[in-house]
Design a protein around this motif. Sequence first.
Motif, PDB file in Angstrom:
ATOM      1  N   PRO A   1       8.694  14.974 -23.202  1.00  0.00           N
ATOM      2  CA  PRO A   1       8.774  15.130 -24.577  1.00  0.00           C
ATOM      3  C   PRO A   1       7.606  14.540 -25.384  1.00  0.00           C
ATOM      4  CG  PRO A   1      11.329  14.974 -23.914  1.00  0.00           C
ATOM      5  CD  PRO A   1      10.145  14.513 -22.692  1.00  0.00           C
ATOM      6  N   PHE A   2       7.387  13.417 -24.972  1.00  0.00           N
ATOM      7  CA  PHE A   2       6.234  12.593 -25.534  1.00  0.00           C
ATOM      8  C   PHE A   2       5.104  13.133 -25.311  1.00  0.00           C
ATOM      9  CE2 PHE A   2       2.772   9.154 -25.350  1.00  0.00           C
ATOM     10  CZ  PHE A   2       3.006   8.658 -26.805  1.00  0.00           C
ATOM     11  N   THR A   3       4.644  13.762 -24.030  1.00  0.00           N
ATOM     12  CA  THR A   3       3.572  14.498 -23.703  1.00  0.00           C
ATOM     13  C   THR A   3       3.405  15.837 -24.589  1.00  0.00           C
ATOM     14  OG1 THR A   3       3.573  13.537 -21.517  1.00  0.00           O
ATOM     15  CG2 THR A   3       2.623  15.478 -21.846  1.00  0.00           C
ATOM     16  N   MET A   4       4.595  16.263 -24.920  1.00  0.00           N
ATOM     17  CA  MET A   4       4.270  17.603 -25.919  1.00  0.00           C
ATOM     18  C   MET A   4       4.014  17.140 -27.127  1.00  0.00           C
ATOM     19  SD  MET A   4       7.657  19.593 -24.585  1.00  0.00           S
ATOM     20  CE  MET A   4       7.604  20.823 -23.321  1.00  0.00           C
ATOM     21  N   LEU A   5       4.466  16.044 -27.758  1.00  0.00           N
ATOM     22  CA  LEU A   5       4.108  15.529 -29.094  1.00  0.00           C
ATOM     23  C   LEU A   5       2.619  15.027 -29.024  1.00  0.00           C
ATOM     24  CD1 LEU A   5       6.923  16.015 -29.925  1.00  0.00           C
ATOM     25  CD2 LEU A   5       6.841  13.974 -31.056  1.00  0.00           C
ATOM     26  N   VAL A   6       2.155  14.512 -27.915  1.00  0.00           N
ATOM     27  CA  VAL A   6       0.628  14.180 -27.742  1.00  0.00           C
ATOM     28  C   VAL A   6      -0.095  15.455 -27.948  1.00  0.00           C
ATOM     29  CG1 VAL A   6      -1.175  13.374 -26.270  1.00  0.00           C
ATOM     30  CG2 VAL A   6       0.908  12.177 -26.417  1.00  0.00           C
ATOM     31  N   PHE A   7       0.318  16.462 -27.351  1.00  0.00           N
ATOM     32  CA  PHE A   7      -0.306  17.894 -27.334  1.00  0.00           C
ATOM     33  C   PHE A   7      -0.324  18.172 -28.808  1.00  0.00           C
ATOM     34  CE2 PHE A   7      -0.312  22.469 -27.374  1.00  0.00           C
ATOM     35  CZ  PHE A   7      -1.543  22.568 -26.959  1.00  0.00           C
ATOM     36  N   LEU A   8       0.785  18.180 -29.619  1.00  0.00           N
ATOM     37  CA  LEU A   8       0.824  18.570 -30.983  1.00  0.00           C
ATOM     38  C   LEU A   8      -0.030  17.667 -31.706  1.00  0.00           C
ATOM     39  CD1 LEU A   8       4.690  19.105 -31.498  1.00  0.00           C
ATOM     40  CD2 LEU A   8       2.811  20.915 -30.937  1.00  0.00           C
ATOM     41  N   ASN A   9      -0.126  16.349 -31.366  1.00  0.00           N
ATOM     42  CA  ASN A   9      -1.150  15.451 -31.978  1.00  0.00           C
ATOM     43  C   ASN A   9      -2.669  15.992 -32.026  1.00  0.00           C
ATOM     44  OD1 ASN A   9      -2.362  12.671 -33.162  1.00  0.00           O
ATOM     45  ND2 ASN A   9      -3.007  12.810 -30.806  1.00  0.00           N
TER      46      ASN A   9
ATOM     47  N   THR B   1      -5.162  16.944 -34.609  1.00  0.00           N
ATOM     48  CA  THR B   1      -6.507  16.122 -34.816  1.00  0.00           C
ATOM     49  C   THR B   1      -7.948  17.194 -34.680  1.00  0.00           C
ATOM     50  OG1 THR B   1      -6.476  15.446 -32.804  1.00  0.00           O
ATOM     51  CG2 THR B   1      -5.534  13.989 -34.495  1.00  0.00           C
ATOM     52  N   THR B   2      -7.527  18.377 -34.015  1.00  0.00           N
ATOM     53  CA  THR B   2      -8.790  19.192 -33.628  1.00  0.00           C
ATOM     54  C   THR B   2      -8.883  20.113 -35.057  1.00  0.00           C
ATOM     55  OG1 THR B   2      -7.547  20.718 -32.595  1.00  0.00           O
ATOM     56  CG2 THR B   2      -8.820  19.067 -31.483  1.00  0.00           C
ATOM     57  N   TRP B   3      -7.813  20.301 -35.557  1.00  0.00           N
ATOM     58  CA  TRP B   3      -7.777  21.336 -36.669  1.00  0.00           C
ATOM     59  C   TRP B   3      -8.834  20.890 -37.821  1.00  0.00           C
ATOM     60  CZ3 TRP B   3      -7.302  26.133 -37.753  1.00  0.00           C
ATOM     61  CH2 TRP B   3      -7.033  26.504 -39.347  1.00  0.00           C
ATOM     62  N   PRO B   4      -8.963  19.851 -38.293  1.00  0.00           N
ATOM     63  CA  PRO B   4     -10.020  19.332 -39.582  1.00  0.00           C
ATOM     64  C   PRO B   4     -11.576  19.490 -38.790  1.00  0.00           C
ATOM     65  CG  PRO B   4      -8.430  17.706 -39.355  1.00  0.00           C
ATOM     66  CD  PRO B   4      -8.035  18.628 -38.397  1.00  0.00           C
ATOM     67  N   ASP B   5     -11.603  19.667 -37.621  1.00  0.00           N
ATOM     68  CA  ASP B   5     -12.827  19.286 -37.127  1.00  0.00           C
ATOM     69  C   ASP B   5     -13.453  20.671 -36.735  1.00  0.00           C
ATOM     70  OD1 ASP B   5     -13.135  16.506 -37.351  1.00  0.00           O
ATOM     71  OD2 ASP B   5     -12.459  16.294 -35.311  1.00  0.00           O
ATOM     72  N   ARG B   6     -12.644  21.820 -36.649  1.00  0.00           N
ATOM     73  CA  ARG B   6     -12.862  23.184 -36.239  1.00  0.00           C
ATOM     74  C   ARG B   6     -14.215  23.630 -36.522  1.00  0.00           C
ATOM     75  NH1 ARG B   6     -10.044  23.382 -40.478  1.00  0.00           N
ATOM     76  NH2 ARG B   6      -9.904  24.988 -42.102  1.00  0.00           N
ATOM     77  N   GLY B   7     -14.547  23.534 -38.095  1.00  0.00           N
ATOM     78  CA  GLY B   7     -15.771  24.108 -38.457  1.00  0.00           C
ATOM     79  C   GLY B   7     -17.168  23.369 -37.727  1.00  0.00           C
ATOM     80  N   ALA B   8     -17.200  22.060 -37.803  1.00  0.00           N
ATOM     81  CA  ALA B   8     -18.116  21.308 -36.993  1.00  0.00           C
ATOM     82  C   ALA B   8     -18.225  21.838 -35.316  1.00  0.00           C
ATOM     83  CB  ALA B   8     -18.198  19.856 -37.252  1.00  0.00           C
TER      84      ALA B   8
ATOM     85  N   PRO C   1      -4.166  15.291 -40.345  1.00  0.00           N
ATOM     86  CA  PRO C   1      -3.156  15.407 -39.330  1.00  0.00           C
ATOM     87  C   PRO C   1      -2.103  14.327 -39.274  1.00  0.00           C
ATOM     88  CG  PRO C   1      -5.162  14.265 -38.558  1.00  0.00           C
ATOM     89  CD  PRO C   1      -5.493  14.712 -40.020  1.00  0.00           C
ATOM     90  N   PHE C   2      -2.071  13.784 -40.262  1.00  0.00           N
ATOM     91  CA  PHE C   2      -1.227  12.554 -40.377  1.00  0.00           C
ATOM     92  C   PHE C   2       0.189  12.529 -39.682  1.00  0.00           C
ATOM     93  CE2 PHE C   2       1.842  10.143 -42.651  1.00  0.00           C
ATOM     94  CZ  PHE C   2       1.564   8.639 -42.319  1.00  0.00           C
ATOM     95  N   PHE C   3       0.808  13.584 -40.320  1.00  0.00           N
ATOM     96  CA  PHE C   3       2.223  13.855 -39.889  1.00  0.00           C
ATOM     97  C   PHE C   3       2.585  14.047 -38.496  1.00  0.00           C
ATOM     98  CE2 PHE C   3       2.307  14.393 -44.500  1.00  0.00           C
ATOM     99  CZ  PHE C   3       3.420  13.544 -44.680  1.00  0.00           C
TER     100      PHE C   3
END
Length: 142
Positions: free
Chosen positions: A32-40, A44-51, A120-122
């Motif tokens: 379960p923690f590994t899955m939440l790391v994946f969600l994290n 965190t890659t979402w805001p950087d998608r353009g660059a 990605p805070f939440f």
Amino acid sequence: DNALLGGLSLHLYGYAMVTGTLTVDILLIATPFTMLVFLNLLATTWPDRGADALVGKYTLATLWLPPRLRRLYGGVALAALMVTVALYERVVPAEVTALSLFVVPLVAWAWWRYTRSESPFFSVAAMVVLLVLNIAAWYAVG
């Protein structure tokens, strides 16, 4: 790869160093923690998608459209919850499961905000809170 390295491999390494063995149980406990790391990592890659796209970096955020990313996020979040519940009292003590479930509203809120917000805070908070709650619960059960 990053989720498997940071979420799973570190757990397995730490367990092996302390006990001298590896078991299927520790793999299940860390899932379960590994899955939440994946969600994290998704968040965190979402805001950087353009660059990232400009320099040719291939991430799911650069390759997939928001509706598909949200479905992936929701599916992984639901799977993490299902694994947590499935492990209840079979592999994981009730106290650990109970404390782990406190993160569900935070994960749900993070999913709702994913791709709708640049922050990605939440998602990061959900991962960290799960880790802290798990450490506290495992310490409490001895």
